[in-house]
Design an enzyme around this catalytic site. Structure first.
Site, mmCIF file in Angstrom:
data_model
loop_
_atom_site.group_PDB
_atom_site.id
_atom_site.type_symbol
_atom_site.label_atom_id
_atom_site.label_comp_id
_atom_site.label_asym_id
_atom_site.label_seq_id
_atom_site.Cartn_x
_atom_site.Cartn_y
_atom_site.Cartn_z
ATOM 1 N N GLY A 208 6.759 3.141 -6.759
ATOM 2 C CA GLY A 208 6.692 2.146 -5.677
ATOM 3 C C GLY A 208 8.012 2.091 -4.940
ATOM 4 O O GLY A 208 8.798 3.038 -5.000
ATOM 5 N N ASN A 209 8.275 1.004 -4.250
ATOM 6 C CA ASN A 209 9.560 0.834 -3.575
ATOM 7 C C ASN A 209 9.857 -0.658 -3.448
ATOM 8 O O ASN A 209 9.070 -1.492 -3.876
ATOM 9 C CB ASN A 209 9.561 1.549 -2.214
ATOM 10 C CG ASN A 209 8.458 1.029 -1.320
ATOM 11 O OD1 ASN A 209 8.464 -0.121 -0.906
ATOM 12 N ND2 ASN A 209 7.479 1.887 -1.032
ATOM 13 N N PHE A 210 11.013 -0.975 -2.861
ATOM 14 C CA PHE A 210 11.508 -2.357 -2.878
ATOM 15 C C PHE A 210 10.951 -3.241 -1.765
ATOM 16 O O PHE A 210 11.406 -4.367 -1.593
ATOM 17 C CB PHE A 210 13.041 -2.368 -2.797
ATOM 18 C CG PHE A 210 13.706 -1.756 -3.995
ATOM 19 C CD1 PHE A 210 13.509 -2.288 -5.255
ATOM 20 C CD2 PHE A 210 14.526 -0.649 -3.862
ATOM 21 C CE1 PHE A 210 14.120 -1.740 -6.367
ATOM 22 C CE2 PHE A 210 15.138 -0.092 -4.962
ATOM 23 C CZ PHE A 210 14.945 -0.634 -6.233
ATOM 24 N N SER A 211 9.991 -2.756 -0.990
ATOM 25 C CA SER A 211 9.482 -3.576 0.121
ATOM 26 C C SER A 211 8.865 -4.880 -0.400
ATOM 27 O O SER A 211 8.123 -4.879 -1.386
ATOM 28 C CB SER A 211 8.424 -2.783 0.893
ATOM 29 O OG SER A 211 7.775 -3.641 1.799
ATOM 30 N N ALA A 276 5.787 0.017 3.804
ATOM 31 C CA ALA A 276 6.633 1.085 3.270
ATOM 32 C C ALA A 276 5.723 1.925 2.366
ATOM 33 O O ALA A 276 5.574 1.643 1.174
ATOM 34 C CB ALA A 276 7.791 0.489 2.489
#
Ligand code: C5P
Length: 399
Positions: A208-211, A276
């Site tokens: 995943g990512n930090f969005s 994102a």
């Protein structure tokens, strides 16, 4: 335009409270339903009897009625309101609103209100000019509240200067103008993507990512306030849309996000791709949890995810508007312009990760907008709520 509108009139403890009686009369005359909420010190200046007689509703001051124990729900009043007007707003109440000090019914109602809030400051000139008041009013503006600037004139102290509450007739005009302002996106269908995507490695792990979704949700809410019917396709986030005009579809992976967007796209007028999206996903996610014991570290083969913005761009028909975001760490401007063309976007919004007040998780953003065949538009640091309005204003100019 005020006919049938639900207005919460907040009255605080200032000499100008006597003008609130006129304000209340004018609002009622225009057909508004008014609920007065007064602070304890407001009652020192103006009696609830006058206010309840004129509004036709009991005035609310306390969290509950002492003799019956009847609870007054600030949440219900906040949701009932089409607008909240605090007039007069003292330096004290402005400070409490700015910092969430919810020790009375008026400030708790303010914190619960989903409707637009109008604040008419009234105080002596030195209090008005104090840096603390200026900073608190700037905070209220950053929350999207409307400040009805005080006028210059004679004050209760007999000094002359800035701090006189705006006249009730003018406050009513401001409200009337607000409600009659054309909703520029009325009748338009807007699609917004927001948040990260999660790409499963196994049933308990993902890429995943930090969005956090804050920017996309702010855009969805702002578009709904401008009258649009909004479909928000969101990856896993903890924020929520607050406007009634937003329908949220929750998805997990890029493929699911693509499917929802492709379904909505033919009927969409404006799509804003704020998500994102993970660029890669594990090729063969495991159906069972990958175990650690004894095994070599797993080798995860990745496959490319579909590019949702580019897919919609390839299917775009005349009249549809497609807007992308670029979150870059280097060669920001040239990368953004490249994406504008390669994805067939009408506009791309650049935010740089180099900027500490922009990007993931912050409540502020600093953007530059690139459009086909036009000069870039650079904006200062603003709250994400304000940035959302700036982006939509530019989209409306394209439409
Ligand atoms: O290529 P890049 O990921 O930097 O492009 C960013 C823009 O493209 C954003 O608007 C993002 O929402 C969109 N995007 C997409 N699908 C992807 C990757 C990015 O819609 N797979």
């Amino acid at each position: 335009m005020l006919k049938g509108k639900h207005i919460v009139l907040g009255i605080t403890g200032g000499i100008a409270a006597y003008k609130s009686v006129t304000l209340l009369r004018l609002l009622v005359k225009r057909g508004a339903e008014v609920q007065v909420v007064i602070t304890p010190s407001g009652k020192e200046f103006i009696t609830p009897v006058t206010l309840s007689a004129l509004s036709g509703k009991p005035v609310i001051c306390d969290f509950f009625t002492a003799n019956t124990g009847e609870w007054h729900s600030h949440v219900d009043i906040g949701l009932w309101a089409d607008a909240m007007v605090i007039a007069p707003a003292t330096a004290c109440t402005i400070g409490k609103m700015a910092h969430g000090i919810a020790d009375n019914m008026l400030v708790t109602t303010y914190l619960s209100a989903k409707a637009p809030v109008f604040v008419a400051p009234a105080m002596d000139l030195d209090m008005m000019a104090h840096p603390s008041t200026t900073a608190n009013l700037a905070l209220l503006r950053s929350y999207g509240n409307h400040i009805i600037e005080p006028a210059e004139g004679e004050l209760a102290s007999h000094l002359t200067g800035r701090g006189r509450m705006e006249e009730p007739e003018r406050i009513v005009e401001v409200l009337d103008e607000f409600f009659s302002r054309k909703q520029p996106l009325a009748g338009k269908k807007v699609l917004v993507t927001a948040g990260p995507t999660y790409e499963r490695i196994d049933p308990v792990r993902f890429i995943g990512n930090f969005s956090t979704g804050k920017m996309g949700y702010a855009i969805a809410d702002a578009a709904a306030r401008m009258g649009a019917e909004v479909t928000l396709v969101s990856g896993p986030v903890s924020v929520k849309a607050s406007e009634k005009g937003v329908t949220t579809e929750h998805v997990e992976s890029a493929r699911e996000m693509l499917a929802s967007c492709q379904k909505a796209w033919p009927e969409t007028d404006i799509a804003i791709m704020c998500a994102a999206v993970a660029d890669y996903a594990p090729a063969n996610p495991s159906g069972t949890k990958i175990k650690r014991e004894g095994n070599e570290p797993p080798q995860i083969t990745l496959v490319k995810n579909p590019d949702i913005a580019a897919t919609l761009g390839a299917e775009k028909r005349p009249g549809q508007i497609l807007v992308g975001f670029a979150l870059e760490t280097d060669s920001e401007e040239s990368n953004a312009v490249k994406k504008l063309h390669s994805k067939n976007l009408d506009m791309i919004v650049l935010n740089s990760l180099r900027d500490p007040q922009a990007g993931f998780g912050t409540d502020t953003n600093k953007i530059t907008i690139f459009r086909q065949g036009a000069e870039p538009l650079r904006f200062p640091v603003k709250s994400k709520r304000e940035v959302a309005v700036d982006i939509l204003d530019e989209i409306i100019k394209l439409h």
